[in-house]
Write an enzyme that holds these catalytic residues in place. Sequence first.
Site, PDB file in Angstrom:
ATOM      1  N   GLU A 173      -5.849  -9.237   4.110  1.00 27.76           N
ATOM      2  CA  GLU A 173      -4.977  -8.539   5.062  1.00 27.76           C
ATOM      3  C   GLU A 173      -4.912  -9.391   6.320  1.00 27.76           C
ATOM      4  OE1 GLU A 173      -5.418  -4.387   5.952  1.00 27.76           O
ATOM      5  OE2 GLU A 173      -6.142  -3.900   3.926  1.00 27.76           O
TER       6      GLU A 173
ATOM      7  N   GLU B 196       0.857  -1.191   0.000  1.00 27.82           N
ATOM      8  CA  GLU B 196       0.000   0.000   0.000  1.00 27.82           C
ATOM      9  C   GLU B 196       0.890   1.237   0.000  1.00 27.82           C
ATOM     10  OE1 GLU B 196      -3.529   2.150   2.672  1.00 27.82           O
ATOM     11  OE2 GLU B 196      -2.771   0.169   3.238  1.00 27.82           O
TER      12      GLU B 196
ATOM     13  N   GLU C  98     -12.248  -2.125   3.138  1.00 27.31           N
ATOM     14  CA  GLU C  98     -12.739  -1.879   4.503  1.00 27.31           C
ATOM     15  C   GLU C  98     -13.864  -0.840   4.532  1.00 27.31           C
ATOM     16  OE1 GLU C  98      -9.452  -1.119   7.150  1.00 27.31           O
ATOM     17  OE2 GLU C  98      -8.743  -3.187   7.013  1.00 27.31           O
TER      18      GLU C  98
END
Length: 517
Positions: free
Chosen positions: A292, A27, A173
């Site tokens: 994740e 990321e 998310e």
Amino acid sequence: MPTARVTADPSFVVGPINRRLFGSFIEHMGRAVYTGIYEPEHPTADEEGFRQDVIELVKELGVTGIRYPGGNFVSGFHWRDGIGPKDQRPRRLSLAWRATETNQVGLHEFASWVQKVDGELMYAVNLGTADTRDSLQVVEYANIPKGSTLADERIANGRTSPFGIKMWYLGNEMDGPWQLGHSPADDYAKKASRTAKALRQLDPQVELVASGSSHPTMPTFPYWDRVVLEHTYDDVDYISCHGYYEEKNGDLGSFLAAPVKMDRYLDTVIATADYVKAAKRSEKTLNISFDEWNVWYLGDNLRQFPRQADRFYRTDEIEGNDWPEAPRLAEDVYSVADAVVVGGLLISLLRHADRVTSASMSMLVNVIAPITTEPGGPAWRQTTYYPFAVTSRLAAGVALDVRVESGQYSTEELGSVPLVDAVATHDAEGGRAAVFLVNRSLAEEITVTVNVGALGNLSLLESHMISDPDVYARNTKDVPDRVRLKSNPTASLANGVLTVTLPPVSWTAVALSKPKA
């Protein structure tokens, strides 16, 4: 000395092991990209500015798919910012991590880096502050060979052939109040369904991941997952799971049982997906993308990051209007105990190989990562590097539903849990097998016998172990090899029975193979 017994039989198969199970994640957060994988001034930098010392470590790690560019970052990112001439790319303020994003690494550069490490690029689209049209545009730019304005723009930017990205994540998310564009489950689900249908019209070969709950402790779990799947079940291939684990208040016993928490989380998500399947009278079985997972000390004594409730922390101080480039953020230094837990989490993922067919250890470099770098300096392996690298290399074929008989111990958080955890893999065609074991006892060795006779005439090939008298020993820049992988000298195989002694707080892997002719 306590003992335990494990039985591995090829008749009892969990499922085939998908190589995507050994994925990772980069990321635009902290130093994952800049001074992590990309540092043009570094002595090892190649012609594109990528650190070759990191490339070699990533290849050795055995990473497969790599998720990009976020993470929370993606919900404020416009994909066009990372294409075109570098000197014309905008500098943006990344709201997710209060940093300045230079966009010197974008889609073209990252795709090139993924090719260098023999990986598969997996891409997340912005469904936070962007919409279906933006997702369509980036897929068209990336995957359509030629003939459209966007495909021809990619060609003009130096990439003649399509990127051919298969796996696409529909946001990140989106259940979290910290997420830009956070919305109720029903709103996100309708948007994700519209986007999924549109992307399949453009490229029928895409594989799509709906955004599931970001942690099992979320107050909306598993309600969120059910609502999302009620809208998207027919449109997507996966629902995502995210899970981070840490030792809290010195409770090492509960921490070592983190894989039990992962097991329960996965079982609930699978049950939720199967409920929606039944309610829809569907013949399709949905898979899980655990995209994740890792050990992350969210509760450590670090400065709380603005807007992120109690979830995200940074290690540098930010005052006023300071938006630094690539700040040091979430650079956890991992211990032996952390590595044992990572090995156990990999056991949990393999135990669910029939449904978890993609997973990403979060992250890959510097930010809660198995690899750490110093700007202008060395790169080194953290303790958590070793169980991932060995499991990725040895686990092949199918995961077996093993039977483990062991003593129990009491934990404050999870009640009574087994002292020994284990999984076995079997590659009948390749003539090999592997057994992965964890001893959660804080003080006692445990001798384990593993009945592998049903797997055929095998011999002991190699053994590996993470163990140390100091369970909090760590690797650092000054002492990068304080903790290393070592063999377990107690491993022996006779008459179809593998015997191995596991030190306290340890992870062990044993590889078996057919004798050479």
